[in-house]
Scaffold this motif. Structure first.
Motif, PDB file in Angstrom:
ATOM      1  N   ALA A  58      11.306  20.655 -22.783  1.00  0.00           N
ATOM      2  CA  ALA A  58      10.114  20.352 -23.583  1.00  0.00           C
ATOM      3  C   ALA A  58      10.296  20.963 -24.976  1.00  0.00           C
ATOM      4  O   ALA A  58      10.071  22.157 -25.186  1.00  0.00           O
ATOM      5  N   LYS A  60       8.715  20.946 -27.641  1.00  0.00           N
ATOM      6  CA  LYS A  60       7.567  21.581 -28.310  1.00  0.00           C
ATOM      7  C   LYS A  60       7.515  23.085 -28.086  1.00  0.00           C
ATOM      8  O   LYS A  60       6.965  23.819 -28.887  1.00  0.00           O
ATOM      9  N   ASP A  79      12.519  16.421 -23.665  1.00  0.00           N
ATOM     10  CA  ASP A  79      11.206  15.791 -23.523  1.00  0.00           C
ATOM     11  C   ASP A  79      10.525  15.973 -24.861  1.00  0.00           C
ATOM     12  O   ASP A  79      10.392  17.107 -25.330  1.00  0.00           O
ATOM     13  N   HIS A 199       2.146  15.445 -15.378  1.00  0.00           N
ATOM     14  CA  HIS A 199       2.319  16.836 -15.855  1.00  0.00           C
ATOM     15  C   HIS A 199       0.940  17.450 -15.739  1.00  0.00           C
ATOM     16  O   HIS A 199       0.039  17.085 -16.493  1.00  0.00           O
ATOM     17  N   SER A 202       0.352  23.877 -17.596  1.00  0.00           N
ATOM     18  CA  SER A 202       1.382  24.809 -18.021  1.00  0.00           C
ATOM     19  C   SER A 202       1.035  26.217 -17.525  1.00  0.00           C
ATOM     20  O   SER A 202      -0.123  26.500 -17.222  1.00  0.00           O
ATOM     21  N   GLY A 239       5.729  23.051 -16.524  1.00  0.00           N
ATOM     22  CA  GLY A 239       4.596  23.832 -16.056  1.00  0.00           C
ATOM     23  C   GLY A 239       4.874  25.127 -15.342  1.00  0.00           C
ATOM     24  O   GLY A 239       3.948  25.916 -15.136  1.00  0.00           O
ATOM     25  N   GLU A 273      10.439  18.544 -16.875  1.00  0.00           N
ATOM     26  CA  GLU A 273      10.312  18.788 -18.320  1.00  0.00           C
ATOM     27  C   GLU A 273       9.967  20.253 -18.580  1.00  0.00           C
ATOM     28  O   GLU A 273       8.889  20.573 -19.094  1.00  0.00           O
ATOM     29  N   GLY A 275       9.618  23.888 -20.201  1.00  0.00           N
ATOM     30  CA  GLY A 275       9.620  24.487 -21.535  1.00  0.00           C
ATOM     31  C   GLY A 275       9.589  25.999 -21.386  1.00  0.00           C
ATOM     32  O   GLY A 275      10.608  26.686 -21.406  1.00  0.00           O
ATOM     33  N   ARG A 276       8.376  26.513 -21.148  1.00  0.00           N
ATOM     34  CA  ARG A 276       8.145  27.949 -21.086  1.00  0.00           C
ATOM     35  C   ARG A 276       9.091  28.695 -20.143  1.00  0.00           C
ATOM     36  O   ARG A 276       9.585  29.770 -20.471  1.00  0.00           O
ATOM     37  N   ARG A 312      -1.067  32.538 -29.779  1.00  0.00           N
ATOM     38  CA  ARG A 312      -1.441  32.493 -28.354  1.00  0.00           C
ATOM     39  C   ARG A 312      -2.527  33.504 -27.967  1.00  0.00           C
ATOM     40  O   ARG A 312      -3.455  33.141 -27.250  1.00  0.00           O
ATOM     41  N   TYR A 316      -5.633  31.380 -26.610  1.00  0.00           N
ATOM     42  CA  TYR A 316      -5.767  31.266 -25.144  1.00  0.00           C
ATOM     43  C   TYR A 316      -6.166  32.597 -24.505  1.00  0.00           C
ATOM     44  O   TYR A 316      -6.117  32.709 -23.281  1.00  0.00           O
ATOM     45  N   TYR A 373       6.237  28.655 -27.421  1.00  0.00           N
ATOM     46  CA  TYR A 373       4.974  28.441 -28.119  1.00  0.00           C
ATOM     47  C   TYR A 373       4.639  29.608 -29.055  1.00  0.00           C
ATOM     48  O   TYR A 373       3.471  29.927 -29.269  1.00  0.00           O
ATOM     49  N   MET A 377       4.498  27.261 -32.828  1.00  0.00           N
ATOM     50  CA  MET A 377       3.088  27.061 -33.174  1.00  0.00           C
ATOM     51  C   MET A 377       2.687  27.849 -34.422  1.00  0.00           C
ATOM     52  O   MET A 377       1.502  27.947 -34.743  1.00  0.00           O
TER      53      MET A 377
HETATM   54  N1  LLP Z   1       5.749  18.000 -20.312  1.00  0.00           N
HETATM   55  C1  LLP Z   1       4.587  17.683 -20.918  1.00  0.00           C
HETATM   56  C2  LLP Z   1       4.142  16.287 -20.893  1.00  0.00           C
HETATM   57  C3  LLP Z   1       3.845  18.677 -21.552  1.00  0.00           C
HETATM   58  O1  LLP Z   1       2.683  18.350 -22.132  1.00  0.00           O
HETATM   59  C4  LLP Z   1       4.307  20.010 -21.569  1.00  0.00           C
HETATM   60  C5  LLP Z   1       3.551  21.075 -22.228  1.00  0.00           C
HETATM   61  C6  LLP Z   1       5.528  20.300 -20.935  1.00  0.00           C
HETATM   62  C7  LLP Z   1       6.219  19.268 -20.315  1.00  0.00           C
HETATM   63  C8  LLP Z   1       6.122  21.675 -20.896  1.00  0.00           C
HETATM   64  O2  LLP Z   1       5.360  22.556 -20.154  1.00  0.00           O
HETATM   65  P1  LLP Z   1       5.870  24.050 -19.844  1.00  0.00           P
HETATM   66  O3  LLP Z   1       7.040  23.950 -18.908  1.00  0.00           O
HETATM   67  O4  LLP Z   1       6.222  24.685 -21.126  1.00  0.00           O
HETATM   68  O5  LLP Z   1       4.688  24.680 -19.207  1.00  0.00           O
HETATM   69  N2  LLP Z   1       0.779  26.048 -26.268  1.00  0.00           N
HETATM   70  C9  LLP Z   1       0.481  26.390 -24.893  1.00  0.00           C
HETATM   71  C10 LLP Z   1       1.222  25.526 -23.913  1.00  0.00           C
HETATM   72  C11 LLP Z   1       0.998  24.048 -24.137  1.00  0.00           C
HETATM   73  C12 LLP Z   1       1.756  23.181 -23.183  1.00  0.00           C
HETATM   74  C13 LLP Z   1       1.696  21.760 -23.626  1.00  0.00           C
HETATM   75  N3  LLP Z   1       2.441  20.866 -22.811  1.00  0.00           N
HETATM   76  C14 LLP Z   1       0.761  27.879 -24.666  1.00  0.00           C
HETATM   77  O6  LLP Z   1       1.138  28.561 -25.616  1.00  0.00           O
HETATM   78  O7  LLP Z   1       0.563  28.379 -23.568  1.00  0.00           O
END
Ligand code: LLP
Length: 418
Positions: A58, A60, A79, A199, A202, A239, A273, A275-276, A312, A316, A373, A377
């Protein structure tokens, strides 16, 4: 293994003392461990090695080119959710056959760019998008592979702002709309439905909702196949949560087991996907104490990083461990502290209500868990140049994003400035 370790009285990243590093690169600064990143990537791929899986990072969560390059070199795809992320991923060498394009508001130009790059598929989130992508693909004489992103109405048991699998959120399509959506897809020769996606959120710490989602998606994919669609993929999104303080997240093996168990009966290729879970704990934000002031209630430790660098905590109410880079004297007296930035609002804090040895002006602190993030961000609020990003490898470091200059803050304004 955690590469931010206390050694000879001070914290290091890998073999590099953070004190020394801060002398070279200044503060605030994001510091990432290359070793940890590579270890996380290989542990993830290893956990899924017994089931056909594509891991698409991910972008982002941490979109720096050098980080992306390392992740793609380790064998992951991408992703993404915007043309900016697409072009970054391509520049960093992403394998186009492992790029998925997600997002609730894709725009025509973004879809055109992704079609011309030849990505694996779009995760479609609305009937509008089905028609839009079909039209653009037809014009380009291409067939667009799509997945339908389903909103399974499952509570991921996480912060409301990062919950994405409930009907109260803007994400995905509902199961009841499927018959209409499938008819719509059938009538578009430029579209090929290749999978379903979801999804649910997270920073997920409990696997039960992910298990439930995997089972629900598996059952749904069987219904869709029975209607004559040749599905090949099931995308379970990202997630997986990480430890910021005392959370006990599932291991990557447990996470893999939960998803694979749900998806295996379908035989479909799994897409994830993450990320974190890959980048969250590979990074710290280094910051220096500007001053400490005492009020009737507490001490305010004013540091040179702020909510523009790391949003963050205020956005949050998320917790990031904050410690001095230098070992504190055992049994040193502690004080109740808020660690705050120089920005002009009370929401500008990195940590609240911390009982800690009272820092002094000039002291170097590190804010942990800032890889995901954090920098991605960051903003320039209060006309603060964004912090640099540094990649540490052994005893070496590389500045992978330079500190922004003051001039860069207004460079795009000079054009219309009279
Ligand atoms: N796939 C999709 C469609 C998503 O929207 C996201 C995250 C991921 C994968 C990756 O998720 P992860 O593995 O990173 O949990 N800014 C927030 C988190 C926003 C997550 C947005 N979508 C934070 O700082 O906690």
């Amino acid at each position: 293994m955690d590469q931010f370790q206390l050694r000879d009285g001070s914290y290091h990243c890998d073999s590099l003392p953070l004190n020394e590093l801060s002398q070279s690169v200044g503060t605030p600064a994001y510091i990432y461990s290359k070793k940890m990143l590579e270890e996380h990537c290989s542990a993830l791929l290893d956990a899924f090695k017994n089931y056909p899986t594509d891991a698409c990072f991910a972008v982002k969560s941490l979109s720096n080119l050098s980080i992306l390059k390392t992740i793609f070199a380790a064998g992951l795809g991408a992703d993404l959710v915007s043309a900016g992320e697409l072009q970054r991923a391509l520049l960093a060498g992403a394998p186009t056959n492992r790029i998925v394009f997600s997002g609730v508001g894709k725009q025509e130009d973004e879809v055109r760019q992704a079609l011309s790059a030849g990505i694996l598929m779009f995760n479609v989130e609305s009937p509008f998008e089905i028609d839009m992508i079909a039209g653009l693909a037809a014009t380009a004489n291409k067939t667009a592979a799509i997945s339908l992103r389903i909103n399974p109405n499952i509570d991921a048991q996480t912060n409301a702002k990062i919950t994405t699998g409930l009907y109260s959120t803007k994400f995905g399509l509902t199961e009841t709309d499927l018959p209409d959506l499938l008819n719509r897809i059938r009538s578009q020769p430029s579209l090929q439905l290749v999978g379903l996606a979801c999804h649910i959120g997270s920073q997920i710490l409990d696997l039960a909702p992910l298990r439930e989602a995997a089972q629900q998606m598996a059952a749904l994919s069987t219904s869709v196949r029975n209607l004559g669609f040749d599905l090949r993929y099931l995308n379970m999104g990202g997630g997986l949560g990480i430890r910021y303080s005392n959370e006990e997240p599932p291991s990557v093996m447990e996470y893999a087991e939960a998803l694979i168990q749900g998806v295996r009966p379908t035989g479909l290729r799994l897409i994830i996907e993450p990320g974190r879970s890959l980048v969250g704990n590979i990074g710290v934000l280094l910051t220096r104490v500007i001053s400490v002031k005492k009020t009737p209630e507490r001490h305010f430790v004013v540091v040179d990083a702020a909510m523009n660098d790391l949003i963050r905590p205020t956005l949050y109410e998320s917790y990031h461990t904050i410690t001095s880079v230098n070992a504190t004297v055992p049994n040193a007296p502690t004080a109740l502290c808020d660690i705050v930035g120089p920005i002009c609002e009370s929401g500008d804090f990195l940590g609240k209500d911390r009982q800690m040895p009272l820092p002094v002006a000039g002291e170097l602190l590190m804010v942990r868990g800032c890889g995901a993030y954090g920098s991605s961000m960051a903003s320039q609020y209060n006309s603060r140049p964004r912090a640099p990003e540094i990649l540490v490898d052994g005893a070496q470091f590389r500045i992978i994003r330079q500190r922004e200059t003051l001039e860069s803050l207004w460079a795009n304004e000079l054009h219309g400035f009279r």
